[in-house]
Scaffold this active site. Sequence first.
Site, short mmCIF file in Angstrom:
data_model
loop_
_atom_site.label_atom_id
_atom_site.label_comp_id
_atom_site.label_asym_id
_atom_site.label_seq_id
_atom_site.Cartn_x
_atom_site.Cartn_y
_atom_site.Cartn_z
N HIS A 19 0.88 -1.11 -0.01
CA HIS A 19 -0.15 0.12 0.02
C HIS A 19 1.10 1.08 -0.06
O HIS A 19 0.76 1.95 -0.68
CB HIS A 19 -0.89 0.14 1.32
N LYS A 43 -18.17 -4.97 8.86
CA LYS A 43 -16.92 -5.59 8.49
C LYS A 43 -15.96 -5.86 9.65
O LYS A 43 -15.82 -4.82 10.15
CB LYS A 43 -16.33 -5.14 7.37
N ARG A 107 -2.16 -6.13 -7.71
CA ARG A 107 -0.80 -7.13 -7.56
C ARG A 107 -0.67 -8.18 -8.69
O ARG A 107 0.41 -8.27 -9.02
CB ARG A 107 -1.00 -7.89 -6.26
N SER A 145 -2.86 -7.59 3.55
CA SER A 145 -3.26 -7.33 4.94
C SER A 145 -3.57 -8.68 5.41
O SER A 145 -3.03 -8.79 6.78
CB SER A 145 -4.21 -6.47 5.24
O1 PNS Z 1 -8.70 -2.73 0.75
P1 PNS Z 1 -10.16 -3.26 -0.04
O2 PNS Z 1 -10.77 -3.96 1.14
O3 PNS Z 1 -9.79 -4.22 -0.94
O4 PNS Z 1 -10.87 -2.00 -0.34
C1 PNS Z 1 -12.27 -2.17 -1.02
C2 PNS Z 1 -13.13 -0.75 -0.88
C3 PNS Z 1 -13.09 0.07 0.52
C4 PNS Z 1 -12.20 -0.06 -1.97
C5 PNS Z 1 -14.57 -1.11 -1.39
O5 PNS Z 1 -14.94 -1.95 -0.53
C6 PNS Z 1 -15.23 0.02 -1.58
O6 PNS Z 1 -15.07 1.21 -2.15
N1 PNS Z 1 -16.27 0.26 -0.64
C7 PNS Z 1 -17.25 1.16 -0.45
C8 PNS Z 1 -18.66 0.96 -0.78
C9 PNS Z 1 -18.78 1.01 -2.51
O7 PNS Z 1 -18.50 2.25 -2.95
N2 PNS Z 1 -19.33 -0.11 -3.11
C10 PNS Z 1 -19.47 0.19 -4.40
C11 PNS Z 1 -18.38 -0.19 -5.47
S1 PNS Z 1 -18.14 -2.10 -5.65
#
Ligand code: PNS
Length: 174
Positions: A19, A43, A107, A145
């Site tokens: 990150h 979560k 990745r 993570s």
């Molecule tokens: O590090 P991660 O868990 O892969 O990040 C995921 C994240 C936070 C980018 C994603 O879950 C997110 O944007 N959540 C907010 C809800 C949202 O906007 N959902 C619609 C898009 S799929």
Amino acid sequence: MSPIKAVCPGTFDPLTLGHTDYILRAAEIFDHVIVGVLNNPDKSTLFSVEERLKIIEETFAAFSEKSAKEGQVKWIGAKRIEAKSFSGLLVDFAQKEACQVIVRGLRATSDYEYEAQMALMNRHLNPQVETLYLMTREKHSYISSSVVKQIASFGGDVSSLVPEASFRALQKRL
Ligand code: PNS
């Protein structure tokens, strides 16, 4: 040209070196980077949103001091990086913060399906916000993570996988 603001969103539970590397690279490209930390009470995370934000802030502050001291980086992006939490839709957060771009680290091909779905869905929700990807460095391509937390919980050494602030937080927690 007007300044371009980007958001690097994620759960960051906790921040890894993968990150850190991609966020710093985004800060070299964009005028301002917001690290958007998802605050999702549904979560379960090892660290609270406040703890995750603190780790991010400490990491980029430390990086800024270290780099300036060692004279490694002529312009230090860390000054233009700030961490903020968000809940709800990412595109709404991006719009509220006037970010034109969402930047994610990629990745491996295994990330592709999940990322493509997210990018297409975000474009459907708000076509004004573009999603861009930065390829992770090879040496960080196997870090996540969840793997870091698993290794740390079994007493394995994760010091070369996470920034110092995450390492200290993991040591305290696990
Ligand atoms: O590090 P991660 O868990 O892969 O990040 C995921 C994240 C936070 C980018 C994603 O879950 C997110 O944007 N959540 C907010 C809800 C949202 O906007 N959902 C619609 C898009 S799929």
